[in-house]
Scaffold this active site. Structure first.
Site, PDB file in Angstrom:
ATOM      1  N   THR A 196     -95.057  46.104  78.986  1.00  0.00           N
ATOM      2  CA  THR A 196     -96.291  46.582  79.591  1.00  0.00           C
ATOM      3  C   THR A 196     -97.425  45.985  79.780  1.00  0.00           C
ATOM      4  OG1 THR A 196     -94.240  47.641  79.211  1.00  0.00           O
ATOM      5  CG2 THR A 196     -95.623  48.820  79.432  1.00  0.00           C
ATOM      6  N   ARG A 250     -95.628  40.589  73.642  1.00  0.00           N
ATOM      7  CA  ARG A 250     -94.768  40.743  72.032  1.00  0.00           C
ATOM      8  C   ARG A 250     -93.921  39.740  71.681  1.00  0.00           C
ATOM      9  NH1 ARG A 250     -97.464  47.067  72.899  1.00  0.00           N
ATOM     10  NH2 ARG A 250     -99.541  46.643  73.308  1.00  0.00           N
ATOM     11  N   SER A 287     -99.889  46.972  69.270  1.00  0.00           N
ATOM     12  CA  SER A 287    -100.506  48.256  68.923  1.00  0.00           C
ATOM     13  C   SER A 287    -100.258  49.001  67.808  1.00  0.00           C
ATOM     14  CB  SER A 287     -99.774  48.611  70.543  1.00  0.00           C
ATOM     15  OG  SER A 287    -100.258  49.627  70.558  1.00  0.00           O
ATOM     16  N   HIS A 288     -98.820  49.954  68.264  1.00  0.00           N
ATOM     17  CA  HIS A 288     -98.149  50.687  67.310  1.00  0.00           C
ATOM     18  C   HIS A 288     -96.857  50.088  66.377  1.00  0.00           C
ATOM     19  CE1 HIS A 288     -95.778  50.797  70.433  1.00  0.00           C
ATOM     20  NE2 HIS A 288     -95.172  51.133  70.606  1.00  0.00           N
ATOM     21  N   LYS A 302    -102.676  40.060  74.849  1.00  0.00           N
ATOM     22  CA  LYS A 302    -102.474  40.281  76.806  1.00  0.00           C
ATOM     23  C   LYS A 302    -104.264  39.882  76.603  1.00  0.00           C
ATOM     24  CE  LYS A 302    -104.729  45.368  76.317  1.00  0.00           C
ATOM     25  NZ  LYS A 302    -104.115  46.465  76.576  1.00  0.00           N
ATOM     26  N   ASP A 342    -103.411  54.590  66.626  1.00  0.00           N
ATOM     27  CA  ASP A 342    -102.562  54.195  66.084  1.00  0.00           C
ATOM     28  C   ASP A 342    -102.870  52.275  65.552  1.00  0.00           C
ATOM     29  OD1 ASP A 342    -103.553  52.642  68.269  1.00  0.00           O
ATOM     30  OD2 ASP A 342    -101.705  52.180  68.792  1.00  0.00           O
ATOM     31  N   ASP A 359    -103.994  49.429  67.276  1.00  0.00           N
ATOM     32  CA  ASP A 359    -105.332  49.076  67.832  1.00  0.00           C
ATOM     33  C   ASP A 359    -106.911  49.609  68.871  1.00  0.00           C
ATOM     34  OD1 ASP A 359    -103.813  49.550  69.816  1.00  0.00           O
ATOM     35  OD2 ASP A 359    -104.264  48.318  71.134  1.00  0.00           O
ATOM     36  N   ASP A 377    -105.689  52.333  70.302  1.00  0.00           N
ATOM     37  CA  ASP A 377    -105.727  53.011  71.761  1.00  0.00           C
ATOM     38  C   ASP A 377    -105.236  54.633  71.801  1.00  0.00           C
ATOM     39  OD1 ASP A 377    -103.643  51.440  71.201  1.00  0.00           O
ATOM     40  OD2 ASP A 377    -103.526  50.724  73.382  1.00  0.00           O
ATOM     41  N   ARG A 378    -104.628  54.251  71.090  1.00  0.00           N
ATOM     42  CA  ARG A 378    -103.466  56.161  71.486  1.00  0.00           C
ATOM     43  C   ARG A 378    -103.912  57.320  70.151  1.00  0.00           C
ATOM     44  NH1 ARG A 378     -96.901  54.565  71.415  1.00  0.00           N
ATOM     45  NH2 ARG A 378     -97.628  52.897  72.910  1.00  0.00           N
ATOM     46  N   THR A 394     -94.975  53.080  84.302  1.00  0.00           N
ATOM     47  CA  THR A 394     -95.790  53.256  82.429  1.00  0.00           C
ATOM     48  C   THR A 394     -97.408  51.879  82.887  1.00  0.00           C
ATOM     49  OG1 THR A 394     -94.226  54.353  81.883  1.00  0.00           O
ATOM     50  CG2 THR A 394     -94.958  52.854  80.538  1.00  0.00           C
ATOM     51  N   GLU A 399    -100.840  58.977  79.423  1.00  0.00           N
ATOM     52  CA  GLU A 399     -99.431  58.865  79.193  1.00  0.00           C
ATOM     53  C   GLU A 399     -98.390  59.811  78.595  1.00  0.00           C
ATOM     54  OE1 GLU A 399     -98.446  54.903  80.534  1.00  0.00           O
ATOM     55  OE2 GLU A 399    -100.537  54.662  79.327  1.00  0.00           O
ATOM     56  N   SER A 412     -96.936  58.219  75.798  1.00  0.00           N
ATOM     57  CA  SER A 412     -97.196  57.664  74.870  1.00  0.00           C
ATOM     58  C   SER A 412     -98.304  57.718  74.238  1.00  0.00           C
ATOM     59  CB  SER A 412     -96.562  56.357  75.612  1.00  0.00           C
ATOM     60  OG  SER A 412     -97.517  56.236  76.109  1.00  0.00           O
ATOM     61  N   LYS A 471    -106.385  53.091  77.276  1.00  0.00           N
ATOM     62  CA  LYS A 471    -106.782  54.446  76.595  1.00  0.00           C
ATOM     63  C   LYS A 471    -107.549  53.904  75.507  1.00  0.00           C
ATOM     64  CE  LYS A 471    -102.002  53.718  74.814  1.00  0.00           C
ATOM     65  NZ  LYS A 471    -101.729  52.365  75.369  1.00  0.00           N
ATOM     66  N   ARG A 527     -85.655  54.482  77.006  1.00  0.00           N
ATOM     67  CA  ARG A 527     -86.048  55.853  77.210  1.00  0.00           C
ATOM     68  C   ARG A 527     -85.545  56.832  77.966  1.00  0.00           C
ATOM     69  NH1 ARG A 527     -89.531  54.536  73.074  1.00  0.00           N
ATOM     70  NH2 ARG A 527     -91.020  52.479  73.769  1.00  0.00           N
TER      71      ARG A 527
HETATM   72  C1  G16 Z   1     -97.849  49.909  75.817  1.00  0.00           C
HETATM   73  C2  G16 Z   1     -99.021  50.806  76.910  1.00  0.00           C
HETATM   74  C3  G16 Z   1     -98.691  51.886  77.669  1.00  0.00           C
HETATM   75  C4  G16 Z   1     -97.812  52.872  78.193  1.00  0.00           C
HETATM   76  C5  G16 Z   1     -96.717  51.979  76.598  1.00  0.00           C
HETATM   77  C6  G16 Z   1     -95.240  51.981  76.668  1.00  0.00           C
HETATM   78  O1  G16 Z   1     -98.720  50.951  74.908  1.00  0.00           O
HETATM   79  O2  G16 Z   1    -100.591  50.493  77.007  1.00  0.00           O
HETATM   80  O3  G16 Z   1    -100.161  52.234  78.796  1.00  0.00           O
HETATM   81  O4  G16 Z   1     -97.658  53.940  78.137  1.00  0.00           O
HETATM   82  O5  G16 Z   1     -96.838  50.479  76.062  1.00  0.00           O
HETATM   83  O6  G16 Z   1     -94.465  51.622  76.324  1.00  0.00           O
HETATM   84  P1  G16 Z   1     -92.789  50.952  76.584  1.00  0.00           P
HETATM   85  O7  G16 Z   1     -93.156  50.523  77.339  1.00  0.00           O
HETATM   86  O8  G16 Z   1     -92.731  50.738  75.154  1.00  0.00           O
HETATM   87  O9  G16 Z   1     -92.634  52.612  76.487  1.00  0.00           O
HETATM   88  P2  G16 Z   1     -98.941  50.414  73.819  1.00  0.00           P
HETATM   89  O10 G16 Z   1    -100.030  51.480  72.967  1.00  0.00           O
HETATM   90  O11 G16 Z   1     -97.904  49.527  72.719  1.00  0.00           O
HETATM   91  O12 G16 Z   1     -99.838  48.783  73.935  1.00  0.00           O
END
Ligand code: G16
Length: 545
Positions: free
Chosen positions: A19, A23, A114-115, A127, A279, A281, A283-284, A346, A365, A367, A378, A498
């Site tokens: 996504t 990772r 990320s988180h 990325k 979070d 990085d 962005d959340r 997503t 989103e 998330s 974000k 999910r």
């Molecule tokens: C990443 C993407 C987001 C997305 C999320 C979904 O978030 O940047 O746009 O909504 O993954 O995660 P999953 O595929 O696990 O549902 P982040 O904050 O991890 O970069």
């Protein structure tokens, strides 16, 4: 004098970006040639004209510095003209996006998982973002992936350990490397989007109280500069603002479970008018009021509803967008504003084209991600400034704002049930089974509500016409309620299924329930029709948010 080395390598088969980039566990990245192959593949995906200037930075997690040294050696060997690196290797994800845009760079490399937690046994990620500052679209990530599958060699220029103190500059062969402030440009951008004089008056005089939890992650320095230095917030209201490589041993995910201390404070006498966390990085974001949690979908809808409070949007919102599983709360606001609301798969990358084409100015989103057209990622700190602006301009509390919103637009009771730690084939079987049984499922009903259709979401990008299929299975009820199933694309080992649940309630006397409770039965129905127990062995979700 060292010379450029050409290193023989062999392809790894597991470098398909998910996504949000690649990772994996740190130990996977530490294998000889693993990171190098991926970085060379990014460079190989760049057109000749796209090798002038790149930005590099990460969230400071374990392996960030070593990775940056490796990346610099490869970029120098490949003749990239100029590389801008964040001080200490640190840049939040929205700050990378901003730097790319401000400096006219050809793109950037973001290092983050990320988180997800950090540390030698935890996660790392990489990325590529394009020249507009957005995560690379699928056409580019596919190119990178193809290259990782055939790569036989990469180029590196051995460099002495590069000191990443701010202000340092180097010339290596044909490459200029500049170490830039992690915060300056981002903080400057914020001053162009919000009315800092009004916010400072309210915050420094305690008229609107804020507390922010940086979760020992990248936003610490940004929060100190913006909330303390620029807005006059007392240091006692800033929590965990010293970044650490393992996020203080925690899980830098701003939600009820992992931002537990903030949650408890906001539900107690220590609550402030606004409580927020970001979070790993940056962005959340998670938004709370006194005794109140704002779901990310509602947060997006309320920012749209009150966009006139935010100077960035005073010229008009034009259009908004949400990812498909995100609740439809924003759709109703968009309808009232008379603007379009786009539904994308997503992944923030899908908003890029809409933003670049000027079709939307606000996206979000479920998330915990929200952002505007100022960057192409974000943006956690920005979302907090949006909410602060709304509180200052309306004089209402978070709770009052939510109540008024629900009374006017109805409430989307929204939850996510996650089934973690599944075997990938079992998780796939659930998705396949849903499609195979679509006709049978469509004949069922839940609580007297008939199902209108069961389908697999396909997105046709309205800007470039590209098609993205298989973006989640939807059960759409005739009254607008929904169940959505998809597999997470950000995990590093096992699969996560999910299940997103949405029930729209318009009746005034039914607006105050607990969202988890309200959706419990729908969750059971979702579990049963998808045969999750039989196919995966999981009898209940592992996380419900
Ligand atoms: C990443 C993407 C987001 C997305 C999320 C979904 O978030 O940047 O746009 O909504 O993954 O995660 P999953 O595929 O696990 O549902 P982040 O904050 O991890 O970069």
């Amino acid at each position: 004098m060292e010379t450029i080395q050409t290193i023989q390598t062999r392809p790894f088969t597991d470098q398909k970006p998910g996504t949000s980039g690649l990772r994996k566990k740190v130990r996977v990245f530490q294998q000889p040639h693993y990171l190098q192959n991926f970085v060379q593949s990014i460079v190989d995906a760049l057109p000749e004209s796209g090798r002038q200037r790149l930005v590099v930075g990460g969230d400071g997690r374990f392996y960030n510095r070593e990775a940056i040294q490796i990346i610099l050696e490869i970029l120098v060997a490949n003749g990239i003209r100029e590389v801008l690196v964040g001080e200490g290797g640190i840049l939040s994800t929205p700050a990378v996006s901003n730097l790319i845009r401000q400096t006219g760079a050809d793109g950037g490399i973001v290092l983050s998982a990320s988180h997800n937690p950090g540390g030698p046994d935890e996660d790392f990620g990489i990325k590529f973002n394009n020249a507009s500052g957005a995560p690379a679209p699928e056409s580019v990530t596919q190119k990178i992936f193809d290259s990782t599958r055939s790569i036989q060699q990469y180029r590196r220029m051995p460099l002495p350990p590069v000191d990443l103190s701010a202000g340092r500059s180097y010339r290596f062969l044909d490459t200029d490397v500049h170490v830039v402030s992690s915060v300056d440009d981002y903080a400057r951008l914020m001053t162009t989007l919000f009315d800092f004089d009004r916010l400072r008056d309210a915050v420094s005089q305690g008229r609107v109280n804020l507390q922010f939890d940086a979760m020992h992650a990248v936003t610490g320095p940004y929060a100190r500069r913006i909330f303390h230095d620029m807005l006059g917030l007392k240091p006692a209201f800033l929590h965990n603002v010293s970044p650490s490589e393992d996020f203080g041993g925690g899980h830098p995910d701003p939600n009820r479970v992992h931002a537990h201390d903030l949650w408890e404070r906001m539900m107690s006498a220590q609550a402030t008018d606004l409580g927020a966390a970001s979070d790993g990085d940056g962005d959340r974001n998670m938004i709370m009021g006194r005794n109140t949690f704002v779901s990310p979908s509602d947060s997006l809808a309320l920012i749209a509803e009150h966009s006139a409070c935010i100077p960035q949007f005073r010229s008009g919102l034009i259009g908004v967008a949400r990812s498909m599983p995100t609740s439809t709360a924003i759709d109703r606001v968009a309808a009232a504003l008379g603007i379009p609301c786009y539904e994308t798969p997503t992944g923030w990358k899908f908003f890029g084209n809409l933003l670049d084409a000027g079709k939307v100015r606000l996206c979000g989103e479920e998330s915990f991600g929200t952002s505007g057209d100022h960057v192409r990622e974000k943006d956690g700190v920005w979302a907090v400034l949006c909410w602060l602006s709304i509180l200052v301009e309306t004089g209402l509390s978070v709770q009052e704002l939510l109540q008024r919103h629900w009374a006017r637009f109805g409430r989307s009771y929204y939850c996510r049930h996650d089934y973690e730690g599944l075997a990938a084939p079992a998780a796939e079987a659930v998705m396949q089974g849903l499609l195979a049984d679509a006709d049978t499922i469509a004949r069922q009903s839940f609580a007297g509500n008939a199902i209108a259709k069961v389908d697999s979401f396909t997105y046709a990008d309205p800007v470039d016409g590209s098609i993205s299929a298989n973006q989640g299975v939807r059960i759409l009820f005739e009254n607008g309620n929904r169940i959505v199933y998809r597999l997470s694309g950000t995990g590093t080992d096992s699969a996560t299924l999910r299940v997103y649940l949405e029930q729209i309630e318009q009746r005034m006397d039914h607006l105050q329930h607990d969202a988890l409770e309200f959706n419990r039965e729908l969750g059971r129905f979702a579990h049963q029709v998808a045969q999750i127990g039989a196919l995966t062995g999981a009898q209940a979700p592992s996380v419900m948010t």
